[in-house]
Design a protein around this motif. Structure first.
Motif, PDB file in Angstrom:
ATOM      1  N   ILE A  38       0.939  -1.253   0.088  1.00 22.49           N
ATOM      2  CA  ILE A  38      -0.111  -0.179   0.017  1.00 22.49           C
ATOM      3  C   ILE A  38       0.773   1.379   0.171  1.00 22.49           C
ATOM      4  CG2 ILE A  38      -0.125   0.273   2.648  1.00 22.49           C
ATOM      5  CD1 ILE A  38      -3.137   0.852   1.975  1.00 22.49           C
ATOM      6  N   TYR A  39       2.227   1.099   0.199  1.00 24.45           N
ATOM      7  CA  TYR A  39       2.905   2.434   0.333  1.00 24.45           C
ATOM      8  C   TYR A  39       3.541   2.817  -1.112  1.00 24.45           C
ATOM      9  CZ  TYR A  39       6.862   5.271   1.780  1.00 24.45           C
ATOM     10  OH  TYR A  39       7.862   6.282   2.072  1.00 24.45           O
ATOM     11  N   GLN A  40       3.471   4.039  -1.244  1.00 22.50           N
ATOM     12  CA  GLN A  40       4.024   4.909  -2.400  1.00 22.50           C
ATOM     13  C   GLN A  40       5.057   5.665  -1.856  1.00 22.50           C
ATOM     14  OE1 GLN A  40       1.931   4.802  -5.316  1.00 22.50           O
ATOM     15  NE2 GLN A  40       3.086   5.968  -6.345  1.00 22.50           N
ATOM     16  N   PHE A  41       6.167   5.863  -2.960  1.00 27.04           N
ATOM     17  CA  PHE A  41       7.436   6.351  -2.431  1.00 27.04           C
ATOM     18  C   PHE A  41       7.362   7.655  -2.621  1.00 27.04           C
ATOM     19  CE2 PHE A  41       8.936   1.963  -3.257  1.00 27.04           C
ATOM     20  CZ  PHE A  41       9.634   1.874  -2.177  1.00 27.04           C
ATOM     21  N   GLY A  42       6.778   8.266  -3.617  1.00 26.14           N
ATOM     22  CA  GLY A  42       6.722   9.689  -4.031  1.00 26.14           C
ATOM     23  C   GLY A  42       5.014  10.234  -4.350  1.00 26.14           C
ATOM     24  N   GLY A  43       4.979  11.435  -4.005  1.00 24.56           N
ATOM     25  CA  GLY A  43       3.364  11.840  -4.389  1.00 24.56           C
ATOM     26  C   GLY A  43       2.407  11.137  -3.470  1.00 24.56           C
ATOM     27  N   ARG A  44       1.075  11.299  -4.224  1.00 26.21           N
ATOM     28  CA  ARG A  44      -0.044  10.688  -3.753  1.00 26.21           C
ATOM     29  C   ARG A  44      -0.390   9.471  -4.461  1.00 26.21           C
ATOM     30  NH1 ARG A  44      -5.020  14.415  -3.262  1.00 26.21           N
ATOM     31  NH2 ARG A  44      -5.744  12.823  -1.887  1.00 26.21           N
ATOM     32  N   SER A  45      -0.603   8.372  -3.801  1.00 24.06           N
ATOM     33  CA  SER A  45      -0.719   7.207  -4.387  1.00 24.06           C
ATOM     34  C   SER A  45      -2.223   7.084  -5.052  1.00 24.06           C
ATOM     35  CB  SER A  45      -0.598   5.920  -3.208  1.00 24.06           C
ATOM     36  OG  SER A  45      -1.806   6.059  -2.217  1.00 24.06           O
ATOM     37  N   ALA A  46      -2.082   6.043  -5.826  1.00 23.19           N
ATOM     38  CA  ALA A  46      -3.571   5.821  -6.668  1.00 23.19           C
ATOM     39  C   ALA A  46      -4.678   5.466  -5.504  1.00 23.19           C
ATOM     40  CB  ALA A  46      -3.370   4.593  -7.378  1.00 23.19           C
ATOM     41  N   ILE A  47      -4.583   4.529  -4.407  1.00 23.85           N
ATOM     42  CA  ILE A  47      -5.417   4.516  -3.705  1.00 23.85           C
ATOM     43  C   ILE A  47      -5.913   5.999  -2.578  1.00 23.85           C
ATOM     44  CG2 ILE A  47      -4.134   3.996  -1.636  1.00 23.85           C
ATOM     45  CD1 ILE A  47      -6.044   1.758  -0.733  1.00 23.85           C
ATOM     46  N   GLN A  48      -5.023   6.708  -2.384  1.00 18.12           N
ATOM     47  CA  GLN A  48      -5.223   8.054  -1.916  1.00 18.12           C
ATOM     48  C   GLN A  48      -6.191   8.736  -2.965  1.00 18.12           C
ATOM     49  OE1 GLN A  48      -0.956   9.035  -0.673  1.00 18.12           O
ATOM     50  NE2 GLN A  48      -2.468  10.618   0.250  1.00 18.12           N
ATOM     51  N   LEU A 154      11.911 -10.867   0.917  1.00 21.99           N
ATOM     52  CA  LEU A 154      11.888 -10.203  -0.454  1.00 21.99           C
ATOM     53  C   LEU A 154      10.445  -9.699  -0.885  1.00 21.99           C
ATOM     54  CD1 LEU A 154      12.979 -10.399  -3.310  1.00 21.99           C
ATOM     55  CD2 LEU A 154      12.096 -12.713  -3.527  1.00 21.99           C
ATOM     56  N   SER A 155       9.417 -10.353  -0.189  1.00 19.06           N
ATOM     57  CA  SER A 155       8.061 -10.154  -0.259  1.00 19.06           C
ATOM     58  C   SER A 155       7.835  -8.589   0.157  1.00 19.06           C
ATOM     59  CB  SER A 155       6.951 -10.800   0.366  1.00 19.06           C
ATOM     60  OG  SER A 155       7.197 -12.170  -0.195  1.00 19.06           O
ATOM     61  N   LEU A 156       8.281  -8.186   1.464  1.00 17.91           N
ATOM     62  CA  LEU A 156       8.395  -6.936   1.917  1.00 17.91           C
ATOM     63  C   LEU A 156       8.851  -5.785   1.004  1.00 17.91           C
ATOM     64  CD1 LEU A 156       8.954  -7.573   5.818  1.00 17.91           C
ATOM     65  CD2 LEU A 156       6.868  -6.911   5.017  1.00 17.91           C
ATOM     66  N   VAL A 157      10.167  -6.150   0.571  1.00 19.65           N
ATOM     67  CA  VAL A 157      10.900  -5.277  -0.403  1.00 19.65           C
ATOM     68  C   VAL A 157      10.365  -4.971  -1.696  1.00 19.65           C
ATOM     69  CG1 VAL A 157      12.996  -4.974  -1.199  1.00 19.65           C
ATOM     70  CG2 VAL A 157      13.050  -5.676   1.064  1.00 19.65           C
ATOM     71  N   ILE A 158       9.832  -5.966  -2.301  1.00 22.82           N
ATOM     72  CA  ILE A 158       9.477  -5.892  -3.718  1.00 22.82           C
ATOM     73  C   ILE A 158       7.934  -5.366  -3.725  1.00 22.82           C
ATOM     74  CG2 ILE A 158      10.876  -7.598  -4.690  1.00 22.82           C
ATOM     75  CD1 ILE A 158       8.234  -9.370  -5.034  1.00 22.82           C
ATOM     76  N   ALA A 159       7.059  -5.420  -2.663  1.00 27.12           N
ATOM     77  CA  ALA A 159       5.781  -5.237  -2.708  1.00 27.12           C
ATOM     78  C   ALA A 159       5.434  -3.733  -3.124  1.00 27.12           C
ATOM     79  CB  ALA A 159       5.163  -5.447  -1.367  1.00 27.12           C
ATOM     80  N   PRO A 160       6.180  -2.674  -2.185  1.00 23.21           N
ATOM     81  CA  PRO A 160       6.029  -1.311  -2.803  1.00 23.21           C
ATOM     82  C   PRO A 160       5.963  -0.937  -4.380  1.00 23.21           C
ATOM     83  CG  PRO A 160       7.183  -1.413  -0.917  1.00 23.21           C
ATOM     84  CD  PRO A 160       7.399  -2.661  -1.321  1.00 23.21           C
ATOM     85  N   PHE A 161       6.985  -1.442  -4.746  1.00 20.87           N
ATOM     86  CA  PHE A 161       7.534  -1.372  -6.310  1.00 20.87           C
ATOM     87  C   PHE A 161       6.387  -1.945  -7.030  1.00 20.87           C
ATOM     88  CE2 PHE A 161      11.335  -1.330  -4.052  1.00 20.87           C
ATOM     89  CZ  PHE A 161      12.162  -0.233  -4.332  1.00 20.87           C
ATOM     90  N   LEU A 162       5.981  -3.238  -6.976  1.00 24.64           N
ATOM     91  CA  LEU A 162       5.184  -3.664  -7.707  1.00 24.64           C
ATOM     92  C   LEU A 162       3.559  -3.093  -7.532  1.00 24.64           C
ATOM     93  CD1 LEU A 162       4.643  -6.169  -9.696  1.00 24.64           C
ATOM     94  CD2 LEU A 162       4.250  -7.693  -7.634  1.00 24.64           C
ATOM     95  N   GLY A 163       3.289  -2.794  -6.186  1.00 23.57           N
ATOM     96  CA  GLY A 163       2.041  -2.220  -5.995  1.00 23.57           C
ATOM     97  C   GLY A 163       1.914  -0.993  -6.687  1.00 23.57           C
ATOM     98  N   GLU A 164       3.055  -0.138  -6.645  1.00 23.31           N
ATOM     99  CA  GLU A 164       2.924   1.182  -7.209  1.00 23.31           C
ATOM    100  C   GLU A 164       2.781   1.080  -8.652  1.00 23.31           C
ATOM    101  OE1 GLU A 164       5.686   5.241  -7.532  1.00 23.31           O
ATOM    102  OE2 GLU A 164       5.969   3.621  -6.132  1.00 23.31           O
TER     103      GLU A 164
END
Length: 230
Positions: A38-48, A154-164
């Protein structure tokens, strides 16, 4: 004289088949993936943008609610998951499935919070149950623990990139719909392995290596051996 045969140790009697880890282990990886997806690195995420949430609201309802629920259910999985793996993992994965579907179809922040709490409770229980099952293995415990820990990180690390990536290209709901399909397969795996274990289980046969289970009785007065000596 009859001697009581040696009993099996408690650790041997409590050991579970290794295949029971498949269902809850897969669900645990999905639960860790959903924690950071659910985390987004920059800006507003799609869910927001879709739900009209602020960054603080998304942090509380999307991350904190999930993490707190996970930590609350984790001890339950650790205590009971090794002894009753199917009875713990199947309801927990069902909670995960309900939570993921609630997030996938949420129209507002309230249902998002409900879905994340349900998903966190289920994830905490299956993670604890997976750890308990790995600790109870007779052989290959270190290898199983290392593989599970590596896949979890690995799941914790790739989840933000893949989710975004999926959220930007398609929609954030696609991420949770795909996760719901994966959780469903984990539920099937946990149910099937539990049924197989139950069917293949055989009642223990007591071994009597030291002779008859009862000491011989005195012969009767009418036996061929004659009356007992006086």
């Amino acid at each position: 004289m009859y001697v009581t045969p040696p009993m099996q140790s408690t650790s041997q009697a409590a050991a579970k088949p290794a295949w029971l880890i498949i269902g809850p282990g897969f669900a645990a990886l999905i639960g860790l993936f959903l924690l950071t997806a659910i985390y987004q690195f920059g800006g507003r995420s799609a869910i927001q943008l879709d739900l009209g949430l602020s960054r603080q609201s998304l942090l509380l309802s999307g991350v904190v609610a999930y993490l707190v629920a996970l930590l609350l259910a984790l001890p339950l999985g650790l205590l009971l998951g090794g002894r009753y793996p199917t009875a713990v993992s199947v309801p927990a994965i069902c909670l995960m499935l309900l939570g993921v579907l609630a997030v996938a179809f949420t129209p507002n922040g309230f249902l998002l919070s409900v879905g994340r709490v349900l998903g966190g409770l289920g994830a905490g229980a299956v993670i604890g149950g997976t750890v308990a099952l790995i600790r109870g293995l007779r052989a290959g415990r270190g290898v199983a623990a290392g593989v599970a820990a590596g896949l979890g990180v690995l799941s914790l690390v790739i989840a933000p990139f893949l989710g975004e990536l999926v959220s930007d290209v398609l929609n954030f709901r696609v991420v949770y719909l795909a996760a719901a399909v994966a959780v469903f397969f984990a539920l099937v795996a946990a149910s099937v392995t539990g049924i197989v274990t139950l069917v293949s289980a055989k009642p223990p046969v007591p071994q009597m290596p030291y002779g008859m289970p009862y000491p011989p009785q005195n012969p009767s007065p009418y036996s061929p051996e004659g009356p007992p000596s006086v």
